[in-house]
Design an enzyme around this catalytic site. Structure first.
Site, mmCIF file in Angstrom:
data_model
loop_
_atom_site.group_PDB
_atom_site.id
_atom_site.type_symbol
_atom_site.label_atom_id
_atom_site.label_comp_id
_atom_site.label_asym_id
_atom_site.label_seq_id
_atom_site.Cartn_x
_atom_site.Cartn_y
_atom_site.Cartn_z
ATOM 1 N N SER A 152 0.833 -1.197 0.000
ATOM 2 C CA SER A 152 0.000 0.000 0.000
ATOM 3 C C SER A 152 0.874 1.256 0.000
ATOM 4 C CB SER A 152 -0.974 -0.059 1.178
ATOM 5 O OG SER A 152 -2.020 0.869 1.040
ATOM 6 N N ASP A 246 -9.949 -3.951 -5.273
ATOM 7 C CA ASP A 246 -9.164 -2.964 -4.539
ATOM 8 C C ASP A 246 -9.208 -1.637 -5.293
ATOM 9 O OD1 ASP A 246 -7.237 -1.470 -3.199
ATOM 10 O OD2 ASP A 246 -5.631 -2.924 -3.444
ATOM 11 N N HIS A 276 -8.024 -5.188 -0.785
ATOM 12 C CA HIS A 276 -6.859 -4.555 -0.157
ATOM 13 C C HIS A 276 -6.654 -5.151 1.230
ATOM 14 C CE1 HIS A 276 -4.098 -1.102 -0.430
ATOM 15 N NE2 HIS A 276 -4.231 -0.984 0.881
#
Length: 309
Positions: A152, A246, A276
């Site tokens: 991320s 995501d 995610h």
């Protein structure tokens, strides 16, 4: 994955973006290990300090699957929107990568927003990578075989570090990018398609970045949005691990395409039916365990290691 989402809805915990940054950190840490696999025991786990450019001693944790030196090393940069997350929240993942990949992992506690806004996080990450290259041998690390990675926001930092390393002549064998953020304005189709009810919500993304960026100019800086980098030719080979459901999936694919167009070797895996944060759900999500194995295989191929027996 559907069952995980159902359980999350039943728990009815407040969304992180409705909390203060400090409250969000506490909440994220409290839930970070709920769906993780069992913690892998390793022969060497050591808390260290790494010097940043302003003299700050950044906390970091070294994981080694063997006491035999020297070991190649992955600098790991945790996710959390530059605002939450820590070495502690990603301890299980880093242990597993060290174990499966047969390399050392150094996980960095870079400084978080809003106390430390852009570009502090990328400066800390780049300082740590340079420090490891210069001083890693004192820790029993092979500084000729290095990789950088993260998930991320940590994937954003890893991608930026790979470009900075190219520019500085610092050789990296791999950049491991786990659903990285790469675009400036979160305006791809997937940001709207998967905006709600799939772990990472649009309101949360905007809240994270409002903590981190100081102004609109920061968003146009390639160190925040690697898709804006003027040139990625010659950066380290990449392994991208993306989640199908995501908001960040489209920009991950776009970054993989940008690297390929520049002649960079790229392996791209999009794990179907997951959201995610799925790589930290290995107790419930088989795709997480598959991703661990795939990432470790990419590290072994790049760094010339073998899995820990």
């Amino acid at each position: 994955m559907r069952d995980v989402l159902r359980r999350m809805r039943r728990a009815n915990r407040p969304h992180l973006h409705t909390l203060s940054a400090q409250q969000a950190r506490v909440a994220y840490e409290a839930g970070a290990g709920v769906l993780e696999i069992a913690k892998q025991a390793l022969p060497r786990v050591e808390d260290i300090r790494i010097a940043a450019r302003d003299g700050t001693a950044l906390p970091a944790r070294l994981y080694a699957p063997s006491t035999c030196a020297p070991l190649p090393v992955l600098l790991y940069l945790h996710g959390g929107g530059f605002t939450i997350g820590s070495v502690a929240t990603h301890d299980v993942l880093c242990r597993q990568l060290a174990h499966l990949a047969g390399c050392a992992v150094v996980s960095l506690d870079y400084r978080l927003a809003p106390e430390h806004q852009f570009p502090t996080a990328i400066n800390d990450a780049w300082d740590a990578l340079q420090w490891l290259a210069a001083h890693g041998d004192t820790l029993g690390l092979d500084t000729q075989r290095m990789a950088v990675g993260g998930d991320s926001a940590g994937g954003t930092l890893a991608a930026a570090c790979a470009i900075l390393a190219r520019d500085a002549g610092l050789s990296l064998q791999l950049q491991l990018l786990i659903y990285p953020g790469t675009c400036a304005h979160q305006d791809t189709d997937s940001h709207f398609r998967y905006a709600h009810a799939l772990v990472l919500e649009r309101e949360g993304i905007l809240w994270f970045f409002d903590q981190y960026v100081r102004n609109d100019a920061d968003r146009e800086d390639w160190r925040f949005a690697p898709l804006l980098a003027p040139d990625v030719e010659g950066v380290a080979p990449a392994f991208l691990c993306l989640a199908e459901l995501d908001p960040l999936v489209d920009e991950g694919v776009q970054y993989a395409d940008m690297l390929r167009m520049a002649g960079v070797p790229v392996d791209l895996e999009i794990y179907k039916g997951v959201t995610h944060e799925f790589i930290k759900m290995g107790r419930a999500i088989p795709e997480a365990r598959q991703a661990h194995a795939d990432m470790a295989a990419a590290l072994r191929a790049a760094l010339g290691t073998s899995p820990t027996v």
